[in-house]
Enzyme design. Structure first.
Site, PDB file in Angstrom:
ATOM      1  N   HIS A 107       0.862  -1.184   0.000  1.00 18.75           N
ATOM      2  CA  HIS A 107       0.000   0.000   0.000  1.00 18.75           C
ATOM      3  C   HIS A 107       0.903   1.241   0.000  1.00 18.75           C
ATOM      4  O   HIS A 107       1.194   1.795   1.044  1.00 18.75           O
ATOM      5  CB  HIS A 107      -0.881  -0.031   1.263  1.00 18.75           C
ATOM      6  CG  HIS A 107      -1.995   0.964   1.266  1.00 18.75           C
ATOM      7  ND1 HIS A 107      -3.218   0.693   1.818  1.00 18.75           N
ATOM      8  CD2 HIS A 107      -2.081   2.233   0.807  1.00 18.75           C
ATOM      9  CE1 HIS A 107      -4.001   1.757   1.692  1.00 18.75           C
ATOM     10  NE2 HIS A 107      -3.321   2.703   1.088  1.00 18.75           N
TER      11      HIS A 107
ATOM     12  N   GLU B 143      -2.627  -1.643  -3.189  1.00 19.86           N
ATOM     13  CA  GLU B 143      -3.758  -0.871  -2.670  1.00 19.86           C
ATOM     14  C   GLU B 143      -3.402   0.609  -2.688  1.00 19.86           C
ATOM     15  O   GLU B 143      -2.228   0.952  -2.511  1.00 19.86           O
ATOM     16  CB  GLU B 143      -4.006  -1.158  -1.186  1.00 19.86           C
ATOM     17  CG  GLU B 143      -4.242  -2.557  -0.796  1.00 19.86           C
ATOM     18  CD  GLU B 143      -4.255  -2.668   0.737  1.00 19.86           C
ATOM     19  OE1 GLU B 143      -4.757  -3.686   1.191  1.00 19.86           O
ATOM     20  OE2 GLU B 143      -3.767  -1.770   1.463  1.00 19.86           O
TER      21      GLU B 143
ATOM     22  N   HIS C 150      -8.658  -5.636   7.260  1.00 23.10           N
ATOM     23  CA  HIS C 150      -8.468  -4.605   8.283  1.00 23.10           C
ATOM     24  C   HIS C 150      -8.762  -5.159   9.666  1.00 23.10           C
ATOM     25  O   HIS C 150      -9.875  -5.582   9.954  1.00 23.10           O
ATOM     26  CB  HIS C 150      -9.314  -3.345   8.062  1.00 23.10           C
ATOM     27  CG  HIS C 150      -8.494  -2.114   8.323  1.00 23.10           C
ATOM     28  ND1 HIS C 150      -8.184  -1.695   9.590  1.00 23.10           N
ATOM     29  CD2 HIS C 150      -7.850  -1.275   7.490  1.00 23.10           C
ATOM     30  CE1 HIS C 150      -7.407  -0.632   9.510  1.00 23.10           C
ATOM     31  NE2 HIS C 150      -7.176  -0.362   8.245  1.00 23.10           N
TER      32      HIS C 150
HETATM   33  N1  PXP Z   1      -7.008  -3.636   3.362  1.00 25.86           N
HETATM   34  C1  PXP Z   1      -6.761  -2.319   3.191  1.00 25.86           C
HETATM   35  C2  PXP Z   1      -7.456  -1.616   2.084  1.00 25.86           C
HETATM   36  C3  PXP Z   1      -5.861  -1.642   4.025  1.00 25.86           C
HETATM   37  O1  PXP Z   1      -5.621  -0.354   3.822  1.00 25.86           O
HETATM   38  C4  PXP Z   1      -5.204  -2.358   5.036  1.00 25.86           C
HETATM   39  C5  PXP Z   1      -4.213  -1.658   5.912  1.00 25.86           C
HETATM   40  O2  PXP Z   1      -3.199  -1.118   5.127  1.00 25.86           O
HETATM   41  C6  PXP Z   1      -5.487  -3.731   5.176  1.00 25.86           C
HETATM   42  C7  PXP Z   1      -6.401  -4.344   4.331  1.00 25.86           C
HETATM   43  C8  PXP Z   1      -4.819  -4.582   6.215  1.00 25.86           C
HETATM   44  O3  PXP Z   1      -5.197  -4.171   7.478  1.00 25.86           O
HETATM   45  P1  PXP Z   1      -4.375  -4.655   8.731  1.00 25.86           P
HETATM   46  O4  PXP Z   1      -3.007  -4.044   8.623  1.00 25.86           O
HETATM   47  O5  PXP Z   1      -5.159  -4.150   9.902  1.00 25.86           O
HETATM   48  O6  PXP Z   1      -4.308  -6.159   8.676  1.00 25.86           O
END
Ligand code: PXP
Length: 238
Positions: free
Chosen positions: A43, A70, A190
């Site tokens: 990301h 992402e 997330h």
């Molecule tokens: N999906 C997206 C769109 C995110 O922005 C993130 C965090 O960067 C995640 C998934 C993964 O979340 P986590 O780091 O809490 O596992």
């Protein structure tokens, strides 16, 4: 089968804290795959405080599983993704200063913008996913943008899970049924972790992919990266 895509941003955060190249993000990506990850997620944010645009270019050729990028579809992000051609791009409505993604798209409001951006990615042969919450109007209108998949923003599930797991998962099950019936693929991510992942998976076994970063990399401090990935995979095994 629900795939596990490991988000390696936190490896880059650790590296950036000191400068230099420890830990090495490319090596981490290779090892995550060796240890069983079904995909790698990055990301890149505009301030490059974790993964840098250059990392994305360097990681691309070594990925043998699925590569997911992402981010907010700014012009520079779109150019990066189209030139790198990952397997999937996940569009996130991140504010520039967001610590982490903290909301999904308002699909009705951004429908035309998203439709336009998605058609650019589709022309480049890249699968698209839209980060959204479980609100019915968002799920029902997502197909109008032409997206292949949605990614369910699971923070509200994780926040309620320890208090009332059935109530926490219910809106996600409902949203995932609507999305499946509309022909959309479904990702989720997330705040998923070793406590809540199995329950989420058992209630929505038709999720295509979970993307997990923070908790998995934190668990790796105690359990090691290989064990952690294997343990997360086991949550998705039945
Ligand atoms: N999906 C997206 C769109 C995110 O922005 C993130 C965090 O960067 C995640 C998934 C993964 O979340 P986590 O780091 O809490 O596992």
């Amino acid at each position: 089968m629900t795939k596990l895509s490991v988000n390696i941003n936190k490896i880059a955060t650790l590296r950036n804290a000191r400068g230099g190249n420890i830990p090495n993000v490319k090596t981490a990506a290779i090892n995550c795959e060796l240890f069983g990850a079904d995909g790698i997620t990055v990301h890149p944010r505009p301030d490059e405080r974790h993964i840098r645009y250059r990392d994305v270019l360097e990681i691309r050729p070594i990925i043998t599983t699925e590569f997911n990028i992402e981010g907010y579809p700014s012009d520079s992000f779109i150019d990066l993704v189209v030139s790198v051609k990952p397997d999937q791009v996940t569009l996130v409505p991140d504010a520039h200063d967001a610590i982490t993604s903290n909301a999904g798209w308002d699909i009705i409001r951004y429908r035309l913008f998203l439709t336009d951006v998605i058609s650019t990615f589709k022309k480049a042969g890249i699968r698209t996913s839209l980060f959204i919450d479980t609100q019915r109007s968002n799920i029902e209108n997502a197909p109008l943008t032409g997206t292949d998949r949605i990614e369910l923003y699971t923070e509200p599930f994780a926040a309620l899970f320890n208090t009332d797991a059935p109530r926490a998962v219910e809106p996600f099950v409902n949203a995932a049924i609507i999305a499946r019936d509309a022909g959309l693929g479904i990702n989720a991510g997330h705040d998923l972790n070793l406590d809540n992942l199995r329950y989420f998976h058992q209630n929505i076994p038709w999720v295509d992919e979970v993307s997990i970063g923070h908790a998995l990399i934190a668990d790796a401090l105690y359990l090691g990266l290989e064990n952690s990935i294997q343990m997360y995979k086991r949550q998705l095994a039945d």
